[in-house]
Motif scaffolding. Structure first.
Motif, mmCIF file in Angstrom:
data_model
loop_
_atom_site.group_PDB
_atom_site.id
_atom_site.type_symbol
_atom_site.label_atom_id
_atom_site.label_comp_id
_atom_site.label_asym_id
_atom_site.label_seq_id
_atom_site.Cartn_x
_atom_site.Cartn_y
_atom_site.Cartn_z
ATOM 1 N N GLY A 153 0.838 -1.196 0.000
ATOM 2 C CA GLY A 153 0.000 0.000 0.000
ATOM 3 C C GLY A 153 0.866 1.235 0.000
ATOM 4 O O GLY A 153 1.783 1.371 -0.810
ATOM 5 N N ASN A 154 0.623 2.122 0.940
ATOM 6 C CA ASN A 154 1.409 3.354 1.049
ATOM 7 C C ASN A 154 2.570 3.228 2.027
ATOM 8 O O ASN A 154 3.224 4.215 2.341
ATOM 9 C CB ASN A 154 0.507 4.515 1.503
ATOM 10 N N GLU A 155 2.813 2.042 2.514
ATOM 11 C CA GLU A 155 3.854 1.830 3.526
ATOM 12 C C GLU A 155 5.117 1.258 2.905
ATOM 13 O O GLU A 155 5.066 0.375 2.052
ATOM 14 C CB GLU A 155 3.334 0.867 4.598
ATOM 15 N N GLN A 156 6.248 1.752 3.356
ATOM 16 C CA GLN A 156 7.554 1.174 3.030
ATOM 17 C C GLN A 156 8.244 0.862 4.345
ATOM 18 O O GLN A 156 8.159 1.638 5.296
ATOM 19 C CB GLN A 156 8.423 2.148 2.242
ATOM 20 N N ARG A 157 8.909 -0.281 4.386
ATOM 21 C CA ARG A 157 9.592 -0.679 5.611
ATOM 22 C C ARG A 157 10.820 -1.503 5.246
ATOM 23 O O ARG A 157 10.787 -2.315 4.343
ATOM 24 C CB ARG A 157 8.627 -1.533 6.441
ATOM 25 N N ARG A 158 11.908 -1.293 5.965
ATOM 26 C CA ARG A 158 13.101 -2.117 5.789
ATOM 27 C C ARG A 158 12.990 -3.273 6.760
ATOM 28 O O ARG A 158 12.785 -3.084 7.959
ATOM 29 C CB ARG A 158 14.382 -1.322 6.042
ATOM 30 N N VAL A 159 13.085 -4.490 6.230
ATOM 31 C CA VAL A 159 12.922 -5.690 7.047
ATOM 32 C C VAL A 159 14.094 -6.636 6.831
ATOM 33 O O VAL A 159 14.780 -6.583 5.805
ATOM 34 C CB VAL A 159 11.594 -6.429 6.723
ATOM 35 N N SER A 160 14.298 -7.505 7.779
ATOM 36 C CA SER A 160 15.323 -8.544 7.654
ATOM 37 C C SER A 160 14.820 -9.638 6.718
ATOM 38 O O SER A 160 13.658 -10.029 6.778
ATOM 39 C CB SER A 160 15.612 -9.150 9.032
ATOM 40 N N VAL A 161 15.706 -10.127 5.854
ATOM 41 C CA VAL A 161 15.383 -11.273 5.004
ATOM 42 C C VAL A 161 16.329 -12.434 5.296
ATOM 43 O O VAL A 161 16.478 -13.345 4.485
ATOM 44 C CB VAL A 161 15.407 -10.902 3.496
ATOM 45 N N MET A 162 16.962 -12.400 6.461
ATOM 46 C CA MET A 162 17.948 -13.413 6.811
ATOM 47 C C MET A 162 17.343 -14.802 7.013
ATOM 48 O O MET A 162 18.049 -15.799 6.915
ATOM 49 C CB MET A 162 18.728 -12.977 8.044
ATOM 50 N N LEU A 163 16.022 -14.876 7.266
ATOM 51 C CA LEU A 163 15.390 -16.182 7.433
ATOM 52 C C LEU A 163 15.083 -16.855 6.097
ATOM 53 O O LEU A 163 14.736 -18.031 6.057
ATOM 54 C CB LEU A 163 14.082 -16.037 8.224
ATOM 55 N N LEU A 164 15.224 -16.112 5.007
ATOM 56 C CA LEU A 164 14.879 -16.617 3.679
ATOM 57 C C LEU A 164 16.125 -16.685 2.811
ATOM 58 O O LEU A 164 17.056 -15.914 2.975
ATOM 59 C CB LEU A 164 13.830 -15.709 3.029
ATOM 60 N N ALA A 165 16.114 -17.583 1.862
ATOM 61 C CA ALA A 165 17.262 -17.748 0.970
ATOM 62 C C ALA A 165 17.009 -17.043 -0.361
ATOM 63 O O ALA A 165 16.044 -17.342 -1.045
ATOM 64 C CB ALA A 165 17.527 -19.234 0.723
ATOM 65 N N ASP A 166 17.875 -16.094 -0.698
ATOM 66 C CA ASP A 166 17.866 -15.439 -2.019
ATOM 67 C C ASP A 166 16.470 -15.032 -2.494
ATOM 68 O O ASP A 166 15.970 -15.541 -3.486
ATOM 69 C CB ASP A 166 18.514 -16.346 -3.069
ATOM 70 N N VAL A 167 15.863 -14.114 -1.787
ATOM 71 C CA VAL A 167 14.543 -13.631 -2.171
ATOM 72 C C VAL A 167 14.717 -12.506 -3.191
ATOM 73 O O VAL A 167 15.380 -11.512 -2.907
ATOM 74 C CB VAL A 167 13.759 -13.120 -0.943
ATOM 75 N N PRO A 168 14.151 -12.655 -4.394
ATOM 76 C CA PRO A 168 14.358 -11.642 -5.434
ATOM 77 C C PRO A 168 13.457 -10.419 -5.275
ATOM 78 O O PRO A 168 12.413 -10.472 -4.621
ATOM 79 C CB PRO A 168 14.003 -12.400 -6.714
#
Length: 90
Positions: A16-31
């Motif tokens: 939506g109108n939200e942007q957020r920086r999040v950790s992706v360390m639990l996932l492998a190579d998310v494009p």
């Protein structure tokens, strides 16, 4: 949320109108472009398009309910159907 950019450790995600920086360390190579389920600023799972759509519709329905709006259209698939408990809860 949808991944807009990533460095492999964190990702800038949008919904939506939200942007957020999040950790992706639990996932492998998310494009970039992948849809992810975010919990407490961590992407915990990649979603397919249908699952992402269903979650988005549920969030819109919840927001409408909280705002006192008519929510029947969000639950049209449930009208006329008696919810069934899973076997282990009967």
């Amino acid at each position: 949320m949808t991944i807009a950019e990533t460095d492999g450790i964190t990702a800038l995600c949008e919904y939506g109108n939200e942007q957020r920086r999040v950790s992706v360390m639990l996932l492998a190579d998310v494009p970039v472009g992948a849809k992810v389920l975010v919990h407490i600023d961590s992407a915990v799972r990649v979603l397919d398009d249908n699952e992402a759509r269903l979650i988005s519709e549920a969030l819109v329905g919840l927001e409408a309910s909280l705002n006192g709006q008519d929510i029947d259209r969000f639950f049209a698939d449930l009208i006329g159907h008696e919810p069934q408990l899973p076997e282990h809860l009967r």
